[in-house]
Each structure stands twice: as C-alpha cells, then as structure tokens.
Write a protein that holds these residues in place. Sequence first.
Motif, mmCIF file in Angstrom:
data_model
loop_
_atom_site.group_PDB
_atom_site.id
_atom_site.type_symbol
_atom_site.label_atom_id
_atom_site.label_comp_id
_atom_site.label_asym_id
_atom_site.label_seq_id
_atom_site.Cartn_x
_atom_site.Cartn_y
_atom_site.Cartn_z
ATOM 1 N N ALA A 84 0.828 -1.206 0.000
ATOM 2 C CA ALA A 84 0.000 0.000 0.000
ATOM 3 C C ALA A 84 0.867 1.263 0.000
ATOM 4 O O ALA A 84 0.372 2.352 -0.280
ATOM 5 C CB ALA A 84 -0.915 0.017 1.223
ATOM 6 N N ARG A 85 2.185 1.099 0.286
ATOM 7 C CA ARG A 85 3.092 2.248 0.382
ATOM 8 C C ARG A 85 4.294 2.148 -0.553
ATOM 9 O O ARG A 85 5.001 3.146 -0.740
ATOM 10 C CB ARG A 85 3.596 2.388 1.816
ATOM 11 N N VAL A 89 1.343 1.231 -5.000
ATOM 12 C CA VAL A 89 0.513 2.365 -4.599
ATOM 13 C C VAL A 89 -0.387 2.776 -5.766
ATOM 14 O O VAL A 89 0.082 3.055 -6.862
ATOM 15 C CB VAL A 89 1.389 3.550 -4.148
ATOM 16 N N ARG A 93 -6.247 -2.649 -4.807
ATOM 17 C CA ARG A 93 -6.954 -2.287 -3.577
ATOM 18 C C ARG A 93 -6.340 -3.071 -2.409
ATOM 19 O O ARG A 93 -6.580 -4.278 -2.263
ATOM 20 C CB ARG A 93 -8.435 -2.591 -3.703
ATOM 21 N N PRO A 94 -5.534 -2.396 -1.583
ATOM 22 C CA PRO A 94 -4.900 -3.108 -0.468
ATOM 23 C C PRO A 94 -5.909 -3.517 0.594
ATOM 24 O O PRO A 94 -6.946 -2.878 0.755
ATOM 25 C CB PRO A 94 -3.896 -2.097 0.085
#
Length: 189
Positions: A84-85, A89, A93-94
């Motif tokens: 997610a980072r 990114v 969809r995390p």
Amino acid sequence: MSVFTRIDARLGLFALRPLDPDADAPLLHRWVTHPKAAFWLMGDADVAAVAREYRRIAAHPHHDAYLGSWRGRPAFLAERYDPARVELVGLYRPEPGDVGMHFLCAPTDTPAHGFTRAVITTVLAWLFADPATRRVVVEPDVRNHAVHALNAAVGFTVVGEIRKPEKDALLSVVTRDQFRDATEGDPPA
C-alpha cells in the motif's frame, strides 16, 4: 543473525538474515546482473549501484531486504514491503494484513531439484509466521512464466494484469490458508 529458519525435509536448512547493503553488494551484484535475473531489472548495474539500491531499501520505513542461506551458504535474496506504500501504490486495492514480496535465487552451475520451490516456501513461511500477515502480494513480470507456475504451486491466485512504470505485471495474492492447502502435501518442514 538469522531472523527465520526452516528445515526442508529434502534440502535441509534455510535461513534469512537482514541484508547488509555495503558488505553484501559484491555478492548481490553477481546475482542481480546474471542473465537468469533479467526480470530483476538490474542487469547493467555496477556494484556501487547495487549497494545504493539496497541502502535505499534499508532506509525505507516500509521495505526490507534479507539474504537467504541454504545449508549455511548465501543462496537467495528476499524482499518484504508494504504494497500500500511501496511498489503497488494506486495499482490495486490493499487489504489489512497485505505484505508484498520479491525473491531471487542465486545463479548456480549445480542446481538442486526443488530448490526454488523450497526457497519460495521458506519465504512465505517466514512472512506468514507474523500473525499480522493475512495475504502475500506479488507482481512478477507477465512474461515470467516460470515464476507464475511456481506461484500457482504454492497457492497464489491471479488478480489480474497491472501496468507498472518498469513492466506489465501479473498481480497475484495468496492467503495463509491457500498457502497451507497448497503445501500441505509437501514433506514436513
């Protein structure tokens, strides 16, 4: 100092330790510039560039690199990241508990049958040893058919193709249960 060890019933001891970007750079340079590591995208890197890249990863709060050994000798590289980072990114969809992973086996003139599967099994067992890890996410190049087959063998399911700046990738995920179900017929570890 090992952070994780696993005994493979056929191949023996596998271990992971934090990577030392400067001390390990000459070894990693041989691995990441080898023709078999073409999908690692570092084929033209020199030792200094490899050290810089792994210092960058070491300094990143959401990305880590580890040197893996087999029977006490360096044999593979593993990276863990927060998708997610880092890397993904805005590309998927995390979900809570997602962990991203990369791995690379060292080139060898004397391959051991089942080695690559033992490595990915070790890396996944390490990631799932953390109770916070719910899914492992990978994004190999769409052309890397060998790793797609290996991922499927350890329980990954394909989410779909994504376009990254450096490649078209096949986003895939595996849950703890999918990994366990796919590897439960393997010899005990």
